[in-house]
Scaffold this active site. Sequence first.
Site, PDB file in Angstrom:
ATOM      1  N   GLY A  14       0.783  -1.237   0.000  1.00  0.00           N
ATOM      2  CA  GLY A  14       0.000   0.000   0.000  1.00  0.00           C
ATOM      3  C   GLY A  14       0.812   1.284   0.000  1.00  0.00           C
ATOM      4  O   GLY A  14       0.323   2.333   0.419  1.00  0.00           O
ATOM      5  N   THR A  15       2.050   1.221  -0.530  1.00  0.00           N
ATOM      6  CA  THR A  15       2.833   2.458  -0.517  1.00  0.00           C
ATOM      7  C   THR A  15       2.284   3.484  -1.525  1.00  0.00           C
ATOM      8  O   THR A  15       2.378   4.686  -1.294  1.00  0.00           O
ATOM      9  CB  THR A  15       4.335   2.197  -0.775  1.00  0.00           C
ATOM     10  OG1 THR A  15       4.474   1.533  -2.025  1.00  0.00           O
ATOM     11  CG2 THR A  15       4.937   1.330   0.323  1.00  0.00           C
ATOM     12  N   ASN A  16       1.709   3.013  -2.607  1.00  0.00           N
ATOM     13  CA  ASN A  16       1.053   3.955  -3.531  1.00  0.00           C
ATOM     14  C   ASN A  16      -0.190   4.557  -2.894  1.00  0.00           C
ATOM     15  O   ASN A  16      -0.489   5.736  -3.094  1.00  0.00           O
ATOM     16  CB  ASN A  16       0.685   3.261  -4.847  1.00  0.00           C
ATOM     17  CG  ASN A  16       1.851   3.202  -5.805  1.00  0.00           C
ATOM     18  OD1 ASN A  16       2.176   4.197  -6.445  1.00  0.00           O
ATOM     19  ND2 ASN A  16       2.502   2.058  -5.885  1.00  0.00           N
ATOM     20  N   MET A  88      -4.225  -7.289  -6.731  1.00  0.00           N
ATOM     21  CA  MET A  88      -3.756  -8.479  -7.436  1.00  0.00           C
ATOM     22  C   MET A  88      -4.863  -9.359  -8.025  1.00  0.00           C
ATOM     23  O   MET A  88      -4.594 -10.465  -8.477  1.00  0.00           O
ATOM     24  CB  MET A  88      -2.887  -9.330  -6.503  1.00  0.00           C
ATOM     25  CG  MET A  88      -1.617  -8.624  -6.053  1.00  0.00           C
ATOM     26  SD  MET A  88      -0.607  -8.043  -7.433  1.00  0.00           S
ATOM     27  CE  MET A  88       0.125  -9.598  -7.942  1.00  0.00           C
ATOM     28  N   ILE A  90      -8.041  -9.874 -10.853  1.00  0.00           N
ATOM     29  CA  ILE A  90      -8.517  -9.319 -12.124  1.00  0.00           C
ATOM     30  C   ILE A  90      -9.991  -8.976 -11.973  1.00  0.00           C
ATOM     31  O   ILE A  90     -10.788  -9.825 -11.549  1.00  0.00           O
ATOM     32  CB  ILE A  90      -8.257 -10.314 -13.272  1.00  0.00           C
ATOM     33  CG1 ILE A  90      -6.743 -10.416 -13.479  1.00  0.00           C
ATOM     34  CG2 ILE A  90      -8.955  -9.863 -14.556  1.00  0.00           C
ATOM     35  CD1 ILE A  90      -6.303 -11.368 -14.529  1.00  0.00           C
ATOM     36  N   LEU A  91     -10.353  -7.749 -12.282  1.00  0.00           N
ATOM     37  CA  LEU A  91     -11.759  -7.329 -12.131  1.00  0.00           C
ATOM     38  C   LEU A  91     -12.600  -7.943 -13.252  1.00  0.00           C
ATOM     39  O   LEU A  91     -12.144  -8.030 -14.402  1.00  0.00           O
ATOM     40  CB  LEU A  91     -11.861  -5.806 -12.182  1.00  0.00           C
ATOM     41  CG  LEU A  91     -11.228  -5.054 -11.010  1.00  0.00           C
ATOM     42  CD1 LEU A  91     -11.209  -3.550 -11.291  1.00  0.00           C
ATOM     43  CD2 LEU A  91     -11.970  -5.338  -9.708  1.00  0.00           C
ATOM     44  N   ASN A 105      -5.341   2.192 -13.145  1.00  0.00           N
ATOM     45  CA  ASN A 105      -4.378   1.222 -12.612  1.00  0.00           C
ATOM     46  C   ASN A 105      -2.967   1.775 -12.774  1.00  0.00           C
ATOM     47  O   ASN A 105      -2.715   2.586 -13.660  1.00  0.00           O
ATOM     48  CB  ASN A 105      -4.503  -0.110 -13.361  1.00  0.00           C
ATOM     49  CG  ASN A 105      -3.577  -1.176 -12.797  1.00  0.00           C
ATOM     50  OD1 ASN A 105      -3.419  -1.290 -11.574  1.00  0.00           O
ATOM     51  ND2 ASN A 105      -2.954  -1.949 -13.669  1.00  0.00           N
ATOM     52  N   HIS A 107       0.979   0.451 -13.296  1.00  0.00           N
ATOM     53  CA  HIS A 107       1.760  -0.736 -13.667  1.00  0.00           C
ATOM     54  C   HIS A 107       3.249  -0.361 -13.720  1.00  0.00           C
ATOM     55  O   HIS A 107       3.596   0.684 -14.275  1.00  0.00           O
ATOM     56  CB  HIS A 107       1.281  -1.272 -15.023  1.00  0.00           C
ATOM     57  CG  HIS A 107       1.930  -2.562 -15.379  1.00  0.00           C
ATOM     58  ND1 HIS A 107       1.562  -3.767 -14.814  1.00  0.00           N
ATOM     59  CD2 HIS A 107       2.968  -2.838 -16.205  1.00  0.00           C
ATOM     60  CE1 HIS A 107       2.335  -4.727 -15.288  1.00  0.00           C
ATOM     61  NE2 HIS A 107       3.188  -4.196 -16.135  1.00  0.00           N
TER      62      HIS A 107
HETATM   63  C1  GRF Z   1       3.351  -1.125  -7.552  1.00  0.00           C
HETATM   64  O1  GRF Z   1       4.688  -1.222  -7.934  1.00  0.00           O
HETATM   65  C2  GRF Z   1       2.453  -1.121  -8.768  1.00  0.00           C
HETATM   66  O2  GRF Z   1       3.084  -0.686  -9.926  1.00  0.00           O
HETATM   67  C3  GRF Z   1       2.058  -2.555  -8.928  1.00  0.00           C
HETATM   68  O3  GRF Z   1       2.017  -3.083  -7.630  1.00  0.00           O
HETATM   69  C4  GRF Z   1       2.888  -2.345  -6.784  1.00  0.00           C
HETATM   70  C5  GRF Z   1       2.112  -2.005  -5.554  1.00  0.00           C
HETATM   71  O4  GRF Z   1       2.921  -1.548  -4.504  1.00  0.00           O
HETATM   72  N1  GRF Z   1       0.809  -2.641  -9.640  1.00  0.00           N
HETATM   73  P1  GRF Z   1       2.255  -0.901  -3.229  1.00  0.00           P
HETATM   74  O5  GRF Z   1       1.262  -1.914  -2.650  1.00  0.00           O
HETATM   75  O6  GRF Z   1       1.601   0.373  -3.626  1.00  0.00           O
HETATM   76  O7  GRF Z   1       3.398  -0.662  -2.268  1.00  0.00           O
END
Ligand code: GRF
Length: 186
Positions: A14-16, A88, A90-91, A105, A107
């Site tokens: 969840g760092t994003n 993780m 697929i919708l 999304n 990626h």
């Molecule tokens: C990110 O690198 C994103 O590109 C990919 O999954 C990772 C998620 O990292 N889809 P986080 O859970 O946000 O740390």
Amino acid sequence: MVKKKACVFISGSGTNLKALINNSRNYNFPINISYIVSNTKKAKGLKYGKLYGIPCDIINLNNKLKFEMFINKLKNKNISLICLAGYMKILSKSFISRFKKKILNIHPSLLPKYKGLDTFNRVLKSKDKITGCTIHYVNEKLDSGKIILQKKVLIESKDNIQKLKFKVQKQEYRAYSEAIYKIFAN
Ligand code: GRF
């Protein structure tokens, strides 16, 4: 400024999500993160829900009844944007069609290159000199929706998976918010 409400879907660290929450606190940011959804209670990122006081749910979208209830919940909460951030699962087509052009999304590659899993490993095995990250709309095909924004990262000979991931994720934290600014500016 009245901010729209967004929901972030996670499965992992969840760092994003954290970066989005922090950026969403800027006065000019067009959205508020008002709901967090995970497919697993093991997602470490769920801690940010507690930390920032944002409601979280663990959802299994394979269950038909729960699926409908969840769609209603999103509508009742007035969610107008769904941000997948390390989600993780697929919708389903039916979920995507209910939120057309409202699901984003992130990626960790310069799409259309390296769709799918194990991205950093495949990038490092290639002879590419540049990689990066992509924010795109979600459609029925995996990692194939319209690209909103990309950021580039140089691949250096000293890079391994961890080092490359670190560099790409640093860009991701800026890219996701910039992409959201971009779509709401239009
Ligand atoms: C990110 O690198 C994103 O590109 C990919 O999954 C990772 C998620 O990292 N889809 P986080 O859970 O946000 O740390």
